[in-house]
Design a protein around this motif. Structure first.
Motif, PDB file in Angstrom:
ATOM      1  N   THR A 118       0.826  -1.207   0.000  1.00 53.43           N
ATOM      2  CA  THR A 118       0.000   0.000   0.000  1.00 53.43           C
ATOM      3  C   THR A 118       0.861   1.258   0.000  1.00 53.43           C
ATOM      4  N   ALA A 119       1.838   1.302   0.904  1.00 55.83           N
ATOM      5  CA  ALA A 119       2.708   2.475   0.979  1.00 55.83           C
ATOM      6  C   ALA A 119       3.510   2.651  -0.307  1.00 55.83           C
ATOM      7  N   ALA A 120       4.006   1.549  -0.865  1.00 54.34           N
ATOM      8  CA  ALA A 120       4.782   1.628  -2.107  1.00 54.34           C
ATOM      9  C   ALA A 120       3.922   2.106  -3.267  1.00 54.34           C
ATOM     10  N   ALA A 121       2.661   1.672  -3.315  1.00 59.68           N
ATOM     11  CA  ALA A 121       1.770   2.091  -4.401  1.00 59.68           C
ATOM     12  C   ALA A 121       1.466   3.587  -4.319  1.00 59.68           C
ATOM     13  N   VAL A 122       1.151   4.078  -3.116  1.00 56.26           N
ATOM     14  CA  VAL A 122       0.866   5.509  -2.955  1.00 56.26           C
ATOM     15  C   VAL A 122       2.110   6.330  -3.276  1.00 56.26           C
ATOM     16  N   SER A 123       3.253   5.866  -2.802  1.00 59.98           N
ATOM     17  CA  SER A 123       4.513   6.557  -3.084  1.00 59.98           C
ATOM     18  C   SER A 123       4.791   6.610  -4.580  1.00 59.98           C
ATOM     19  N   THR A 124       4.542   5.512  -5.282  1.00 59.15           N
ATOM     20  CA  THR A 124       4.805   5.462  -6.725  1.00 59.15           C
ATOM     21  C   THR A 124       3.871   6.381  -7.495  1.00 59.15           C
ATOM     22  N   LEU A 125       2.607   6.451  -7.086  1.00 55.77           N
ATOM     23  CA  LEU A 125       1.670   7.357  -7.759  1.00 55.77           C
ATOM     24  C   LEU A 125       2.131   8.810  -7.632  1.00 55.77           C
ATOM     25  N   PHE A 126       2.588   9.177  -6.447  1.00 53.81           N
ATOM     26  CA  PHE A 126       3.084  10.539  -6.263  1.00 53.81           C
ATOM     27  C   PHE A 126       4.338  10.782  -7.095  1.00 53.81           C
ATOM     28  N   ASN A 127       5.278   9.834  -7.038  1.00 59.46           N
ATOM     29  CA  ASN A 127       6.529  10.013  -7.764  1.00 59.46           C
ATOM     30  C   ASN A 127       6.325   9.999  -9.274  1.00 59.46           C
ATOM     31  N   ALA A 128       5.324   9.265  -9.748  1.00 59.82           N
ATOM     32  CA  ALA A 128       5.045   9.255 -11.187  1.00 59.82           C
ATOM     33  C   ALA A 128       4.632  10.641 -11.660  1.00 59.82           C
ATOM     34  N   ALA A 129       3.721  11.272 -10.915  1.00 56.97           N
ATOM     35  CA  ALA A 129       3.275  12.614 -11.293  1.00 56.97           C
ATOM     36  C   ALA A 129       4.373  13.651 -11.068  1.00 56.97           C
ATOM     37  N   TYR A 130       4.997  13.591  -9.906  1.00 55.94           N
ATOM     38  CA  TYR A 130       6.033  14.569  -9.579  1.00 55.94           C
ATOM     39  C   TYR A 130       7.262  14.389 -10.473  1.00 55.94           C
ATOM     40  N   GLY A 131       7.657  13.145 -10.707  1.00 56.77           N
ATOM     41  CA  GLY A 131       8.840  12.897 -11.525  1.00 56.77           C
ATOM     42  C   GLY A 131       8.661  13.374 -12.952  1.00 56.77           C
ATOM     43  N   LEU A 132       7.460  13.158 -13.517  1.00 57.77           N
ATOM     44  CA  LEU A 132       7.182  13.635 -14.870  1.00 57.77           C
ATOM     45  C   LEU A 132       7.217  15.161 -14.919  1.00 57.77           C
ATOM     46  N   LEU A 133       6.616  15.799 -13.920  1.00 54.41           N
ATOM     47  CA  LEU A 133       6.609  17.257 -13.871  1.00 54.41           C
ATOM     48  C   LEU A 133       8.019  17.813 -13.708  1.00 54.41           C
ATOM     49  N   MET A 134       8.814  17.207 -12.821  1.00 55.37           N
ATOM     50  CA  MET A 134      10.171  17.693 -12.594  1.00 55.37           C
ATOM     51  C   MET A 134      11.035  17.504 -13.841  1.00 55.37           C
ATOM     52  N   ALA A 135      10.905  16.363 -14.510  1.00 55.46           N
ATOM     53  CA  ALA A 135      11.661  16.150 -15.737  1.00 55.46           C
ATOM     54  C   ALA A 135      11.273  17.185 -16.794  1.00 55.46           C
ATOM     55  N   TRP A 136       9.995  17.501 -16.880  1.00 55.61           N
ATOM     56  CA  TRP A 136       9.526  18.507 -17.839  1.00 55.61           C
ATOM     57  C   TRP A 136      10.137  19.870 -17.533  1.00 55.61           C
ATOM     58  N   VAL A 137      10.142  20.254 -16.251  1.00 53.33           N
ATOM     59  CA  VAL A 137      10.694  21.558 -15.851  1.00 53.33           C
ATOM     60  C   VAL A 137      12.189  21.618 -16.149  1.00 53.33           C
ATOM     61  N   LEU A 138      12.921  20.553 -15.851  1.00 56.17           N
ATOM     62  CA  LEU A 138      14.371  20.560 -16.048  1.00 56.17           C
ATOM     63  C   LEU A 138      14.763  20.587 -17.526  1.00 56.17           C
ATOM     64  N   VAL A 139      13.907  20.040 -18.383  1.00 58.11           N
ATOM     65  CA  VAL A 139      14.232  19.971 -19.812  1.00 58.11           C
ATOM     66  C   VAL A 139      13.718  21.185 -20.573  1.00 58.11           C
ATOM     67  N   ARG A 140      12.510  21.651 -20.254  1.00 56.95           N
ATOM     68  CA  ARG A 140      11.848  22.642 -21.097  1.00 56.95           C
ATOM     69  C   ARG A 140      12.034  24.087 -20.640  1.00 56.95           C
ATOM     70  N   TYR A 141      12.562  24.336 -19.452  1.00 55.71           N
ATOM     71  CA  TYR A 141      12.651  25.703 -18.961  1.00 55.71           C
ATOM     72  C   TYR A 141      14.070  26.029 -18.524  1.00 55.71           C
ATOM     73  N   GLU A 142      14.411  27.311 -18.649  1.00 53.32           N
ATOM     74  CA  GLU A 142      15.688  27.832 -18.151  1.00 53.32           C
ATOM     75  C   GLU A 142      15.399  28.837 -17.043  1.00 53.32           C
ATOM     76  N   PHE A 143      16.047  28.672 -15.905  1.00 56.58           N
ATOM     77  CA  PHE A 143      15.804  29.562 -14.769  1.00 56.58           C
ATOM     78  C   PHE A 143      17.015  29.506 -13.845  1.00 56.58           C
ATOM     79  N   PRO A 144      17.211  30.529 -13.028  1.00 56.59           N
ATOM     80  CA  PRO A 144      18.338  30.524 -12.093  1.00 56.59           C
ATOM     81  C   PRO A 144      18.230  29.353 -11.112  1.00 56.59           C
ATOM     82  N   GLY A 145      19.359  28.682 -10.891  1.00 55.71           N
ATOM     83  CA  GLY A 145      19.363  27.549  -9.977  1.00 55.71           C
ATOM     84  C   GLY A 145      18.952  26.232 -10.595  1.00 55.71           C
ATOM     85  N   LYS A 146      18.824  26.199 -11.925  1.00 58.33           N
ATOM     86  CA  LYS A 146      18.387  24.964 -12.586  1.00 58.33           C
ATOM     87  C   LYS A 146      19.395  23.832 -12.363  1.00 58.33           C
ATOM     88  N   ARG A 147      20.686  24.132 -12.486  1.00 60.21           N
ATOM     89  CA  ARG A 147      21.696  23.087 -12.296  1.00 60.21           C
ATOM     90  C   ARG A 147      21.694  22.563 -10.868  1.00 60.21           C
TER      91      ARG A 147
END
Length: 281
Positions: free
Chosen positions: A69-98
């Protein structure tokens, strides 16, 4: 009369196939296959009747339920967050990106026990977040929510690091062509971008789930380890070892191994299905 030139063969940096393949297979056998085989053989010694009695006991079933149960809830969060974070790191330029990009690898470098202690200190009653959450009636430490947070922390990078390179290699001309045809941004993401990154996304989410199932160090401090409430399967296997119940420990570990193998097969099947669907389109 024209002289024929012999084809130029690329020089190989590594030795030939026989030596390279033999070395890698030997390393794989010693590091991975032998321990896995030893666990399977140890579990086979128990016998099917005793094995079922161990894995279907109330305490084992409760530990497996909490873990999954805990692993499933954790994975659902990381799936959404990980996709969003990858999108931000690839598609945008901003101070502190590195710096933000480097922070994604902290769970890889930080010992899980240190992560567990840090999370416990943050969410305890006298920590930074504990008093605020307690005022809202939310308790994290010694509950399943603490387990979810610990699993989430240790498995965050997997989705990010699998989706990020695929996004970087995606041809922007595909999105530009869809834009010229009048497609809206969300439609472009849904019909063009997401199908292209789907195999990597599924692989990252599956690996994150498998990583969470086997987590131990980060969870053991924040969970409280209450039998039938916040006890995870890997901790129960460790407790059985301390009790010199090697059969019980082997049975629980074998169940976790079966989960991992099933997830591995499922990940490969999902990636093949996604790849075939993309080719069909």
């Amino acid at each position: 009369m024209t002289a024929t030139t012999a084809p130029i063969r690329a020089k190989r940096v590594l030795p030939g196939l026989t030596l390279s393949l033999g070395t890698t297979l030997l390393y794989l056998t010693i590091i991975v296959l032998i321990p896995v085989l030893a666990l399977i053989l140890k579990g086979a010694e128990i016998g099917p009747e005793r094995f079922l009695r161990i894995v279907t006991s109330p305490r084992t079933l409760s530990a497996l339920k909490v873990t999954v149960t805990a692993a499933a809830v954790s994975t659902l969060f990381n799936a959404a967050y990980g996709l969003l974070m990858a999108w931000v790191l690839v598609r945008y330029e901003f101070p502190g990106k590195r710096l933000l990009d480097a922070l994604m690898d902290i769970p890889f470098a930080l010992p899980t026990a240190v992560a567990g202690l840090s999370l416990t200190a943050l969410f305890s009653a006298n920590g930074w977040f504990g008093p605020v959450l307690d005022a809202l009636g939310i308790q994290v430490v010694y509950t399943i929510w603490g387990i979810i947070i610990a699993m989430t922390f240790t498995s965050i990078p997997f989705v990010v690091r699998t989706v990020q390179p695929v996004l970087e290699d995606l041809d922007p001309a595909l999105e530009q062509a869809a834009m010229t045809l009048g497609a809206r941004p969300f439609t472009i993401f849904r019909r063009v971008v997401f199908p292209a990154i789907l195999p990597a996304f599924l692989a990252g989410a599956t690996i994150a789930f498998a990583r969470s199932l086997g987590e131990f160090g980060a969870v053991v401090f924040i969970a409280g380890n209450k039998p039938m409430e916040t006890e995870i399967a890997s901790l129960l296997a460790y407790i059985r070892l301390e009790e010199y119940d090697y059969a019980g420990a082997a049975a629980i570990a074998l169940v976790l191994l079966i989960f991992a193998l099933v997830l591995l097969v499922l990940s490969n099947l999902l990636q093949r299905w996604a790849a075939r669907s993309r080719e069909a389109r």
